[in-house]
Design a protein around this motif. Structure first.
Motif, PDB file in Angstrom:
ATOM      1  N   ARG A 285      23.807 -29.314 -50.617  1.00 38.53           N
ATOM      2  CA  ARG A 285      24.945 -29.085 -51.503  1.00 38.53           C
ATOM      3  C   ARG A 285      25.375 -30.365 -52.215  1.00 38.53           C
ATOM      4  NH1 ARG A 285      30.564 -26.563 -49.446  1.00 38.53           N
ATOM      5  NH2 ARG A 285      31.457 -26.253 -51.480  1.00 38.53           N
ATOM      6  N   SER A 286      25.514 -31.451 -51.476  1.00 40.26           N
ATOM      7  CA  SER A 286      25.935 -32.699 -52.109  1.00 40.26           C
ATOM      8  C   SER A 286      24.852 -33.256 -53.024  1.00 40.26           C
ATOM      9  CB  SER A 286      26.348 -33.733 -51.064  1.00 40.26           C
ATOM     10  OG  SER A 286      25.258 -34.076 -50.250  1.00 40.26           O
ATOM     11  N   SER A 287      23.580 -33.073 -52.678  1.00 35.84           N
ATOM     12  CA  SER A 287      22.521 -33.565 -53.567  1.00 35.84           C
ATOM     13  C   SER A 287      22.505 -32.779 -54.878  1.00 35.84           C
ATOM     14  CB  SER A 287      21.158 -33.511 -52.882  1.00 35.84           C
ATOM     15  OG  SER A 287      20.778 -32.187 -52.624  1.00 35.84           O
ATOM     16  N   LEU A 288      22.808 -31.482 -54.836  1.00 34.83           N
ATOM     17  CA  LEU A 288      22.899 -30.695 -56.060  1.00 34.83           C
ATOM     18  C   LEU A 288      24.095 -31.135 -56.897  1.00 34.83           C
ATOM     19  CD1 LEU A 288      21.993 -27.132 -54.742  1.00 34.83           C
ATOM     20  CD2 LEU A 288      20.609 -28.605 -56.215  1.00 34.83           C
TER      21      LEU A 288
ATOM     22  N   SER B 290      26.759 -46.124 -56.669  1.00 29.46           N
ATOM     23  CA  SER B 290      26.182 -44.794 -56.446  1.00 29.46           C
ATOM     24  C   SER B 290      26.370 -44.332 -55.005  1.00 29.46           C
ATOM     25  CB  SER B 290      24.703 -44.780 -56.823  1.00 29.46           C
ATOM     26  OG  SER B 290      23.970 -45.650 -55.991  1.00 29.46           O
ATOM     27  N   LEU B 291      26.237 -45.235 -54.064  1.00 31.28           N
ATOM     28  CA  LEU B 291      26.398 -44.855 -52.661  1.00 31.28           C
ATOM     29  C   LEU B 291      27.847 -44.464 -52.355  1.00 31.28           C
ATOM     30  CD1 LEU B 291      25.095 -44.565 -49.870  1.00 31.28           C
ATOM     31  CD2 LEU B 291      25.706 -46.948 -49.447  1.00 31.28           C
ATOM     32  N   PHE B 292      28.786 -45.347 -52.730  1.00 29.54           N
ATOM     33  CA  PHE B 292      30.182 -45.102 -52.372  1.00 29.54           C
ATOM     34  C   PHE B 292      30.937 -44.249 -53.373  1.00 29.54           C
ATOM     35  CE2 PHE B 292      29.190 -49.001 -50.005  1.00 29.54           C
ATOM     36  CZ  PHE B 292      29.512 -48.548 -48.737  1.00 29.54           C
ATOM     37  N   GLY B 293      30.380 -44.051 -54.565  1.00 22.17           N
ATOM     38  CA  GLY B 293      31.076 -43.258 -55.567  1.00 22.17           C
ATOM     39  C   GLY B 293      30.444 -41.913 -55.842  1.00 22.17           C
ATOM     40  N   ALA B 294      29.131 -41.789 -55.599  1.00 19.58           N
ATOM     41  CA  ALA B 294      28.460 -40.555 -55.985  1.00 19.58           C
ATOM     42  C   ALA B 294      27.737 -39.851 -54.843  1.00 19.58           C
ATOM     43  CB  ALA B 294      27.455 -40.850 -57.100  1.00 19.58           C
ATOM     44  N   VAL B 295      27.390 -40.556 -53.790  1.00 19.29           N
ATOM     45  CA  VAL B 295      26.624 -39.925 -52.716  1.00 19.29           C
ATOM     46  C   VAL B 295      27.519 -39.559 -51.525  1.00 19.29           C
ATOM     47  CG1 VAL B 295      24.743 -40.245 -51.073  1.00 19.29           C
ATOM     48  CG2 VAL B 295      24.484 -41.057 -53.418  1.00 19.29           C
ATOM     49  N   LEU B 296      28.205 -40.536 -50.971  1.00 20.20           N
ATOM     50  CA  LEU B 296      29.004 -40.274 -49.771  1.00 20.20           C
ATOM     51  C   LEU B 296      30.204 -39.346 -50.005  1.00 20.20           C
ATOM     52  CD1 LEU B 296      28.909 -43.745 -47.993  1.00 20.20           C
ATOM     53  CD2 LEU B 296      27.593 -41.692 -47.470  1.00 20.20           C
ATOM     54  N   PRO B 297      31.017 -39.527 -51.066  1.00 17.77           N
ATOM     55  CA  PRO B 297      32.158 -38.617 -51.232  1.00 17.77           C
ATOM     56  C   PRO B 297      31.776 -37.140 -51.358  1.00 17.77           C
ATOM     57  CG  PRO B 297      32.496 -40.577 -52.547  1.00 17.77           C
ATOM     58  CD  PRO B 297      31.091 -40.650 -52.020  1.00 17.77           C
TER      59      PRO B 297
ATOM     60  N   LEU C 283      29.117 -35.708 -50.223  1.00 18.26           N
ATOM     61  CA  LEU C 283      28.573 -35.307 -48.927  1.00 18.26           C
ATOM     62  C   LEU C 283      29.697 -35.019 -47.941  1.00 18.26           C
ATOM     63  CD1 LEU C 283      26.233 -34.886 -46.953  1.00 18.26           C
ATOM     64  CD2 LEU C 283      26.352 -37.331 -46.461  1.00 18.26           C
ATOM     65  N   PHE C 284      30.635 -35.939 -47.825  1.00 17.72           N
ATOM     66  CA  PHE C 284      31.747 -35.739 -46.902  1.00 17.72           C
ATOM     67  C   PHE C 284      32.617 -34.555 -47.329  1.00 17.72           C
ATOM     68  CE2 PHE C 284      31.659 -40.521 -45.770  1.00 17.72           C
ATOM     69  CZ  PHE C 284      30.595 -40.303 -44.920  1.00 17.72           C
ATOM     70  N   PHE C 285      32.797 -34.390 -48.646  1.00 12.68           N
ATOM     71  CA  PHE C 285      33.588 -33.266 -49.127  1.00 12.68           C
ATOM     72  C   PHE C 285      32.874 -31.947 -48.854  1.00 12.68           C
ATOM     73  CE2 PHE C 285      35.724 -30.525 -52.187  1.00 12.68           C
ATOM     74  CZ  PHE C 285      37.041 -30.839 -51.907  1.00 12.68           C
ATOM     75  N   ALA C 286      31.556 -31.932 -49.024  1.00 11.93           N
ATOM     76  CA  ALA C 286      30.785 -30.709 -48.761  1.00 11.93           C
ATOM     77  C   ALA C 286      30.851 -30.330 -47.289  1.00 11.93           C
ATOM     78  CB  ALA C 286      29.336 -30.888 -49.200  1.00 11.93           C
ATOM     79  N   VAL C 287      30.921 -31.315 -46.411  1.00 11.94           N
ATOM     80  CA  VAL C 287      31.026 -31.042 -44.977  1.00 11.94           C
ATOM     81  C   VAL C 287      32.444 -30.578 -44.633  1.00 11.94           C
ATOM     82  CG1 VAL C 287      30.989 -32.100 -42.683  1.00 11.94           C
ATOM     83  CG2 VAL C 287      29.181 -32.621 -44.311  1.00 11.94           C
ATOM     84  N   GLY C 288      33.455 -31.238 -45.189  1.00 10.30           N
ATOM     85  CA  GLY C 288      34.825 -30.985 -44.779  1.00 10.30           C
ATOM     86  C   GLY C 288      35.561 -29.880 -45.501  1.00 10.30           C
TER      87      GLY C 288
END
Length: 145
Positions: A30-33, A68-75, A77-82
């Protein structure tokens, strides 16, 4: 003003659909999409500026990896999980914290000037989100029978 209204609509849509669409999909997928869609949109919008950037410049590469890591990948991902684990209102309140953090980061990290009017606008936005989502009876008139 138009861009602010468009931003509000897209933000509200993001919050709404993050908790409703494809909640059973793996958060990594989901986050990768989400990130892929964002990348395509950014590439389309800034296509004219891309040739002027030297992609192999060391400072740019280091900055790009961090952003990209802290602005586009992790948020995402964490939002998709939470997001599916909490109500839409709580997710909205939690993501609204991004705005003051972004302004504070721009001020401290990038040494940008943040005016009191910008802080006032941020406070108004946060207050409006909190009042809308907390579902209080502050403005309801009780009838006594």
């Amino acid at each position: 003003m138009v861009f602010g209204i468009l931003s509000a609509f897209t933000y509200a849509g993001f919050i709404f659909f993050s908790g409703k669409v494809a909640v059973n999909v793996d958060p990594w997928t989901r986050s990768s999409l989400m990130v892929t869609g964002s990348t395509i949109l950014v590439l389309i919008l800034f296509m004219r500026d891309i040739p002027s950037v030297l992609p192999l410049e060391q400072n740019l590469l280091t900055t790009a990896i961090g952003v990209s890591l802290f602005g586009a990948v992790l948020p995402p991902l964490f939002f998709a999980v939470g997001a599916p684990l909490v109500s839409g209102g709580i997710a909205n309140i939690l993501t609204s914290i991004e705005l003051p953090i972004a302004i504070l980061s721009a001020s401290l990290i990038l040494s940008e000037t943040v005016t009191p009017l910008q802080w006032l606008g941020t406070a108004i936005i946060l207050a409006a989100i909190a009042l809308n989502e907390l579902d209080t009876n502050l403005f309801r008139i009780r009838k006594h029978y």
